[in-house]
Motif scaffolding. Structure first.
Motif, PDB file in Angstrom:
ATOM      1  N   PHE A 178       0.839  -1.206   0.000  1.00 22.17           N
ATOM      2  CA  PHE A 178       0.000   0.000   0.000  1.00 22.17           C
ATOM      3  C   PHE A 178       0.875   1.258   0.000  1.00 22.17           C
ATOM      4  N   PHE A 179       1.879   1.260   0.852  1.00 22.73           N
ATOM      5  CA  PHE A 179       2.763   2.413   0.969  1.00 22.73           C
ATOM      6  C   PHE A 179       3.475   2.688  -0.363  1.00 22.73           C
ATOM      7  N   GLU A 180       4.003   1.623  -0.948  1.00 22.08           N
ATOM      8  CA  GLU A 180       4.722   1.792  -2.220  1.00 22.08           C
ATOM      9  C   GLU A 180       3.782   2.270  -3.330  1.00 22.08           C
ATOM     10  N   PHE A 181       2.559   1.757  -3.290  1.00 22.70           N
ATOM     11  CA  PHE A 181       1.557   2.187  -4.277  1.00 22.70           C
ATOM     12  C   PHE A 181       1.297   3.702  -4.135  1.00 22.70           C
ATOM     13  N   LEU A 182       1.158   4.143  -2.892  1.00 21.75           N
ATOM     14  CA  LEU A 182       0.916   5.576  -2.675  1.00 21.75           C
ATOM     15  C   LEU A 182       2.102   6.410  -3.139  1.00 21.75           C
ATOM     16  N   VAL A 183       3.304   5.949  -2.806  1.00 25.02           N
ATOM     17  CA  VAL A 183       4.507   6.693  -3.212  1.00 25.02           C
ATOM     18  C   VAL A 183       4.557   6.788  -4.734  1.00 25.02           C
ATOM     19  N   ARG A 184       4.249   5.672  -5.359  1.00 27.73           N
ATOM     20  CA  ARG A 184       4.377   5.579  -6.818  1.00 27.73           C
ATOM     21  C   ARG A 184       3.271   6.357  -7.547  1.00 27.73           C
ATOM     22  N   GLU A 185       2.042   6.219  -7.097  1.00 25.89           N
ATOM     23  CA  GLU A 185       0.909   6.716  -7.898  1.00 25.89           C
ATOM     24  C   GLU A 185       0.074   7.831  -7.267  1.00 25.89           C
ATOM     25  N   HIS A 186       0.208   8.039  -5.971  1.00 28.49           N
ATOM     26  CA  HIS A 186      -0.678   9.017  -5.340  1.00 28.49           C
ATOM     27  C   HIS A 186       0.056   9.968  -4.409  1.00 28.49           C
ATOM     28  N   SER A 187       1.214  10.414  -4.851  1.00 25.72           N
ATOM     29  CA  SER A 187       1.916  11.390  -4.016  1.00 25.72           C
ATOM     30  C   SER A 187       2.643  12.400  -4.891  1.00 25.72           C
ATOM     31  N   ILE A 188       2.918  13.547  -4.295  1.00 22.60           N
ATOM     32  CA  ILE A 188       3.694  14.569  -5.009  1.00 22.60           C
ATOM     33  C   ILE A 188       4.873  14.980  -4.145  1.00 22.60           C
ATOM     34  N   HIS A 189       5.911  15.419  -4.821  1.00 22.27           N
ATOM     35  CA  HIS A 189       7.140  15.783  -4.143  1.00 22.27           C
ATOM     36  C   HIS A 189       7.230  17.294  -4.140  1.00 22.27           C
ATOM     37  N   VAL A 190       7.230  17.902  -2.985  1.00 25.27           N
ATOM     38  CA  VAL A 190       7.324  19.367  -2.907  1.00 25.27           C
ATOM     39  C   VAL A 190       8.443  19.733  -1.940  1.00 25.27           C
ATOM     40  N   GLU A 191       9.432  20.417  -2.447  1.00 28.90           N
ATOM     41  CA  GLU A 191      10.582  20.871  -1.641  1.00 28.90           C
ATOM     42  C   GLU A 191      11.169  19.736  -0.802  1.00 28.90           C
ATOM     43  N   GLY A 192      11.351  18.608  -1.432  1.00 32.30           N
ATOM     44  CA  GLY A 192      12.006  17.480  -0.760  1.00 32.30           C
ATOM     45  C   GLY A 192      11.090  16.681   0.164  1.00 32.30           C
ATOM     46  N   ILE A 193       9.826  17.052   0.230  1.00 34.27           N
ATOM     47  CA  ILE A 193       8.894  16.328   1.116  1.00 34.27           C
ATOM     48  C   ILE A 193       7.802  15.701   0.263  1.00 34.27           C
ATOM     49  N   ARG A 194       7.473  14.448   0.586  1.00 36.40           N
ATOM     50  CA  ARG A 194       6.468  13.752  -0.211  1.00 36.40           C
ATOM     51  C   ARG A 194       5.098  13.835   0.463  1.00 36.40           C
ATOM     52  N   TYR A 195       4.130  14.378  -0.287  1.00 35.96           N
ATOM     53  CA  TYR A 195       2.767  14.549   0.230  1.00 35.96           C
ATOM     54  C   TYR A 195       1.814  13.614  -0.515  1.00 35.96           C
ATOM     55  N   LEU A 196       0.828  13.112   0.212  1.00 35.07           N
ATOM     56  CA  LEU A 196      -0.194  12.280  -0.413  1.00 35.07           C
ATOM     57  C   LEU A 196      -1.124  13.146  -1.270  1.00 35.07           C
ATOM     58  N   SER A 197      -1.652  12.571  -2.339  1.00 30.63           N
ATOM     59  CA  SER A 197      -2.600  13.314  -3.174  1.00 30.63           C
ATOM     60  C   SER A 197      -3.958  13.388  -2.461  1.00 30.63           C
ATOM     61  N   PRO A 198      -4.811  14.355  -2.835  1.00 31.92           N
ATOM     62  CA  PRO A 198      -6.105  14.490  -2.142  1.00 31.92           C
ATOM     63  C   PRO A 198      -6.950  13.216  -2.198  1.00 31.92           C
ATOM     64  N   ASP A 199      -6.933  12.515  -3.347  1.00 30.11           N
ATOM     65  CA  ASP A 199      -7.783  11.315  -3.424  1.00 30.11           C
ATOM     66  C   ASP A 199      -7.334  10.244  -2.428  1.00 30.11           C
TER      67      ASP A 199
END
Lengths: 297, 192
Positions: B100-121
């Protein structure tokens, strides 16, 4: 049909209002067509009636209005009318109005419309503030469409006695609920289509609430788009919350369902319960999860 | 600009080489308005216990409470702003927390200023799976009024299908969609 009386009371210049027009005392941007009624000897409250009652998507006549265009020498308070006035020039000066009136059976499907108008002498407003104005041929008054792009523009509208208010996240944060959102421009329902703005517009049924909004009004406005915030603000300002006022505002806006969802009856027990409520534990958790900002040390 | 509380949390988590995703309100704040001040981070189940133990010993944090898959700390430098560490396993459904974690990193997150954030969905998905989902449904409606697209709701359903939580999520998404049908909300959503 209940006309927005408060609009007239805010905008019409009374007989005793004879102070010279200055920056501090500008001529009003009338949210209603008042002058025709005024000159025809209309009672004060009649002047507050909206210019038009427009059934959505239809002309007034198709929407149930009866009668025919006719002239009237005086304002008839008893009529719900769709009126238009034409000025006649007599000996070089604008002298009087002829009012054309269509007797109109009011119906609940009608919505009220108002217009922002100005007199020819009232042209000192900055050009960037005034959008494309519509001016009927031969009419001394022209229609305004103010552009509201900044908080200063909202202040300017308020100085001209147009009930408008900018709901900002800072106000909500200072009321104990730290939040960010794009500001909402609050306008009375009847005027919400008459202003051009980059702000999102939140139409308000009870424009009286825009006069001097306090914590009760803030809670009511928040109920429209963020009921959880409304609950937390109410809870954190309980000492300043007048339950009767809160009841009145919620009822006027028809927000009983939203109020019930976040259990505002705890603050104003008279609010009717409509629909389901969130559980008390969920609401407490929301409050705990977003503590107010500490005062800077 | 990175929120000071998120930056402080990032510094602490990096110190212990803890791999994490920013979830919750701070992740939503990348795209919409939010009322949150606290920082929620998600870690894999394998890392969760170890991460909590290490963080609990750090003088920059105070341990507020431990509640199974969530542990709350206070960030001292941020006047006690809450830092919630969440176990990804709570949301992984029929698959492992790691998947699940890898899926989120791969498909549902964005990288902003070196920090990875989950997407709204993905944030909505996690929120609708909690026991306080009704309160979160209100927040989702507020996010949509504030301009987030209702298309995210469809993507929530896709995530649920992938991880076998569809039956739970379907009913809760329906609740949100019903709320959005209210005429008074429709007018506000259209302006978003």
């Amino acid at each position: 049909m209940a006309g927005p009386r408060h609009l007239a009371s805010r905008s019409s210049r009374s007989a005793t209002d004879t102070a010279p027009r200055t920056k501090a005392n500008p001529p009003p941007l009338d949210p209603v067509v008042s002058r025709s009624g005024q000159e025809a000897g209309a009672p004060f409250e009649a002047r507050g009636r909206p210019l038009r009652c427009v059934p959505p998507g239809h002309s007034a006549r198709e929407g149930g209005c009866r009668g025919a265009w006719t002239t009237a020498s005086r304002w008839n308070k008893g009529w719900d009318v769709w009126a238009r006035s034409v000025r006649r020039r007599k000996r070089g000066a604008w002298r009087c109005d002829i009012i054309y009136i269509l007797k109109c059976a009011s119906s609940s499907s009608m919505r009220l419309e108002s217009r922002l108008l100005r007199e020819p002498g009232e042209s000192h407003l900055p050009r960037e503030f005034v959008g494309p104005a519509r001016r009927s041929r031969g009419r001394p008054r022209s229609e305004y469409r103010p552009r509201v792009l900044s908080p200063q523009d909202v202040d300017r509208l308020r100085r001209h006695r147009v009930p408008a208010f900018l709901l900002t996240p800072e106000w909500v944060t200072n009321s104990g609920y730290p939040v960010t959102f794009r500001p909402w421009l609050l306008l009375p329902n009847a005027l919400s289509g008459q202003v051009s703005s980059d702000y999102r517009i939140l139409p308000v049924a009870d424009s009286d609430s825009l006069k001097e909004p306090g914590v009760v009004e803030l809670v009511t406005f928040l109920l429209r788009f963020d009921p959880l915030a409304a609950r937390v603000v109410a809870s954190r300002n309980r000492a300043r919350l007048n339950p009767h006022e809160l009841y009145r505002r919620v009822r006027n806006e028809g927000l009983e369902t939203a109020a019930t969802k976040v259990r505002l009856q705890e603050f104003a027990p008279a609010i009717p319960r409509v629909g389901a409520s969130l559980s008390t534990s969920e609401l407490r958790w929301i409050e705990r999860n977003n503590p107010p900002l500490e005062a800077p040390s | 600009m990175t929120e000071p509380a998120v930056a402080a949390a990032d510094e602490l988590l990096r110190k212990y080489s803890i791999r994490y995703l920013v979830v919750g309100g701070q992740a939503i704040a990348q795209e919409a308005a939010t009322a949150t001040r606290d920082v929620d981070v998600m870690v894999t189940t394998a890392d969760y216990r170890n991460a909590v133990e290490r963080l609990a010993k750090d003088p920059g944090l105070t341990l507020a409470w431990e509640g199974g898959p969530v542990t709350r700390f206070g960030i001292v430098a941020q006047r006690g702003t809450p830092l919630d560490v969440v176990d990804a396993g709570v949301f992984s459904g029929t698959k492992t927390a790691q998947e699940f974690f890898e899926f989120l990193v791969r498909e549902h997150s964005i990288h902003v200023e070196g920090i990875r954030y989950l997407s709204p969905d993905a944030v909505w998905y996690t929120r609708l799976l909690t026991k306080r989902w009704k309160a979160y449904a209100e927040k989702i409606v507020t996010n949509i009024i504030d301009g987030l697209s209702t298309d995210h709701l469809d993507r929530v359903a896709e995530i649920a299908r992938k991880f076998g939580t569809e039956s739970t999520i379907r009913e809760r998404l329906e609740y949100v969609r019903e709320e959005l049908k209210r005429p008074d909300l429709q007018q506000l959503v259209d302006q978003g």
